[in-house]
Design a protein around this motif. Sequence first.
Motif, short mmCIF file in Angstrom:
data_model
loop_
_atom_site.label_atom_id
_atom_site.label_comp_id
_atom_site.label_asym_id
_atom_site.label_seq_id
_atom_site.Cartn_x
_atom_site.Cartn_y
_atom_site.Cartn_z
N GLY A 169 0.82 -1.21 0.00
CA GLY A 169 0.00 0.00 0.00
C GLY A 169 0.85 1.26 0.00
O GLY A 169 0.60 2.20 -0.77
N VAL A 170 1.86 1.31 0.86
CA VAL A 170 2.75 2.47 0.89
C VAL A 170 3.57 2.54 -0.40
O VAL A 170 3.83 3.63 -0.93
N HIS A 171 3.96 1.39 -0.93
CA HIS A 171 4.71 1.35 -2.18
C HIS A 171 3.94 2.04 -3.31
O HIS A 171 4.49 2.90 -4.01
N VAL A 172 2.66 1.70 -3.51
CA VAL A 172 1.90 2.31 -4.60
C VAL A 172 1.58 3.78 -4.29
O VAL A 172 1.50 4.60 -5.22
N LEU A 173 1.40 4.11 -3.02
CA LEU A 173 1.18 5.50 -2.64
C LEU A 173 2.41 6.34 -3.03
O LEU A 173 2.28 7.42 -3.65
N ASP A 174 3.59 5.84 -2.68
CA ASP A 174 4.82 6.55 -3.00
C ASP A 174 5.01 6.67 -4.51
O ASP A 174 5.45 7.72 -5.01
N THR A 189 -0.78 7.50 7.27
CA THR A 189 -1.53 6.64 8.19
C THR A 189 -2.34 5.63 7.40
O THR A 189 -3.06 5.99 6.46
N LEU A 190 -2.21 4.37 7.76
CA LEU A 190 -3.08 3.32 7.22
C LEU A 190 -4.22 3.11 8.20
O LEU A 190 -4.00 2.98 9.41
N VAL A 191 -5.45 3.08 7.67
CA VAL A 191 -6.63 2.86 8.50
C VAL A 191 -7.37 1.63 7.97
O VAL A 191 -7.70 1.54 6.78
N VAL A 192 -7.58 0.67 8.85
CA VAL A 192 -8.41 -0.49 8.52
C VAL A 192 -9.85 -0.02 8.60
O VAL A 192 -10.41 0.14 9.69
N THR A 193 -10.46 0.24 7.45
CA THR A 193 -11.80 0.81 7.44
C THR A 193 -12.89 -0.26 7.45
O THR A 193 -14.03 0.02 7.80
N SER A 194 -12.53 -1.49 7.07
CA SER A 194 -13.50 -2.59 7.09
C SER A 194 -12.74 -3.90 7.14
O SER A 194 -11.76 -4.07 6.41
N MET A 195 -13.20 -4.81 7.98
CA MET A 195 -12.52 -6.11 8.06
C MET A 195 -13.45 -7.14 8.70
O MET A 195 -14.16 -6.84 9.66
N ARG A 196 -13.42 -8.32 8.14
CA ARG A 196 -14.16 -9.44 8.71
C ARG A 196 -13.32 -10.70 8.55
O ARG A 196 -12.92 -11.04 7.43
N GLY A 197 -13.04 -11.35 9.66
CA GLY A 197 -12.24 -12.56 9.58
C GLY A 197 -11.99 -13.15 10.94
O GLY A 197 -12.22 -12.51 11.97
N ARG A 293 2.08 5.21 10.62
CA ARG A 293 1.33 4.58 11.70
C ARG A 293 0.11 3.87 11.13
O ARG A 293 -0.26 4.08 9.97
N GLU A 294 -0.50 3.01 11.94
CA GLU A 294 -1.69 2.28 11.52
C GLU A 294 -2.75 2.34 12.61
O GLU A 294 -2.43 2.37 13.80
N ALA A 295 -4.00 2.36 12.18
CA ALA A 295 -5.12 2.42 13.13
C ALA A 295 -6.29 1.66 12.53
O ALA A 295 -6.25 1.19 11.39
N ALA A 368 -4.52 5.91 -0.82
CA ALA A 368 -4.36 4.62 -1.49
C ALA A 368 -5.32 3.64 -0.84
O ALA A 368 -5.77 3.84 0.29
N ARG A 369 -5.64 2.58 -1.57
CA ARG A 369 -6.55 1.56 -1.03
C ARG A 369 -6.04 0.17 -1.39
O ARG A 369 -5.61 -0.08 -2.53
N VAL A 370 -6.11 -0.72 -0.42
CA VAL A 370 -5.84 -2.14 -0.64
C VAL A 370 -7.04 -2.88 -0.10
O VAL A 370 -7.36 -2.79 1.10
N ARG A 371 -7.73 -3.62 -0.98
CA ARG A 371 -8.97 -4.29 -0.58
C ARG A 371 -9.02 -5.67 -1.22
O ARG A 371 -8.62 -5.86 -2.37
N ALA A 372 -9.53 -6.64 -0.46
CA ALA A 372 -9.62 -8.00 -0.98
C ALA A 372 -10.78 -8.73 -0.32
O ALA A 372 -11.16 -8.44 0.82
N LYS A 373 -11.31 -9.69 -1.04
CA LYS A 373 -12.30 -10.60 -0.49
C LYS A 373 -11.59 -11.79 0.13
O LYS A 373 -10.47 -12.13 -0.24
#
Length: 433
Positions: A169-174, A189-197, A293-295, A368-373
Amino acid sequence: MRQHVKLPIGNLARRNPEPDGESAAMSDHDIVVYGASGFVGELVAKYLAEHAAAGTRIALAGRSEAKLMQVRQRLRVDWPILVAEAADEPALQKIAAATRVVITTVGPYAKYGKTLVQACAAAGTDYVDLTGEVLFARQSIDDNHELARATGARIVHSCGFDSIPSDIGVHVLDQQVKADGAGELTDTTLVVTSMRGGVSGGTIDSMRHQLDVVKTDGKLRRVAASPYSLSPDRAAEPDLGRQDDTATLSGPEIDLRLRGTLAPFFMASYNTRVVRRSNALRGWAYGRTFRYREAMSVGASPLSPVLAQVTRLGLGALMIGLSLPPTRYVLDRVLPKPGEGPDEKSRDNGHFTMDLFGTTTTGARYTARVRAKGDPGYAATAVMLGESALALVHDRDVLPPSEGGVLTPATALGDALVARLRSAGMEISAKRS
């Protein structure tokens, strides 16, 4: 902290094997999946069986021939079976010498991974794993970085949910910032905006082991706590003040589109160190004032400050609980065990979305966004780990330039992995806000 290793001349023969060259012909296998009879190992093997290019030579490895044969039967493949215990140095050296890439899912890596990674570094064999253990990664850097540079091996830790979404994610942002000529990244800042697992039993077991080690060793405790614990040269890092992975954050202060209070992300203490290592290995290409940082979002309701604080305290309580024998006994009875995982329906219903928010030295703002099913720690991780290995086998002509060493997903695989993950269905994007 880097260890310089004097190598015997024979170990220098295999440098950066090409996909169709002499080194490939000398290897019996393209990929060996070590730990293939474990829960995650079989998921990775299944992914390779369904998605590896025709002709990719794959073998299954582990300590039980009978269990490996059962996996092979379930997958309906005729791949070779290799048997080796995690501490059997001659057997692991033989496996490393016979393949181009080793995938290992056998953790905790501090207990079971040291012999295999060193065998790969010595043999010039590329290696990928799923570790999220700071102390193991640090020791691997100290023990194997110079050795792997001499042989050309790309040793790539953390090629699953720890820590590909963060690092890539940071790589593609840069990359987007540089393409636009907008300066260098600063506060990101990376934010986990949605997650299920589900919660991984292997992750919990790794956590237990590291807590046991740092409890009795103050030096290792300081290493684990340092924000630059995986950096190649701590003294060369800029002094950017305290970088706290356990604080709650105000969403709107990061980006006006973020509402409520953000909780600490339970994987931030490892992921952030991987990203900082990538920056240092690239000569601080993200920026000398790059702060990361991450949140994790807990929603935008008026209760978000309370929920964020409860999450923070809960993570702290878990660490304390696993450190004390009476509470560990209770937690061990309710937390998932190593080798356990969710059923297929639960894995398929999982997902994650991670959004990155960065500011540059010119004042520009980027996202930037990284999203997967798929369950992040299982289904999505099998994709990320499998594609990492396939990139090392099939995409050497487009991998980032490297002499080898203990690298990160971004520095070892870069755009080749981004392209593969996009083709596998992951969303990986970046843009100016």
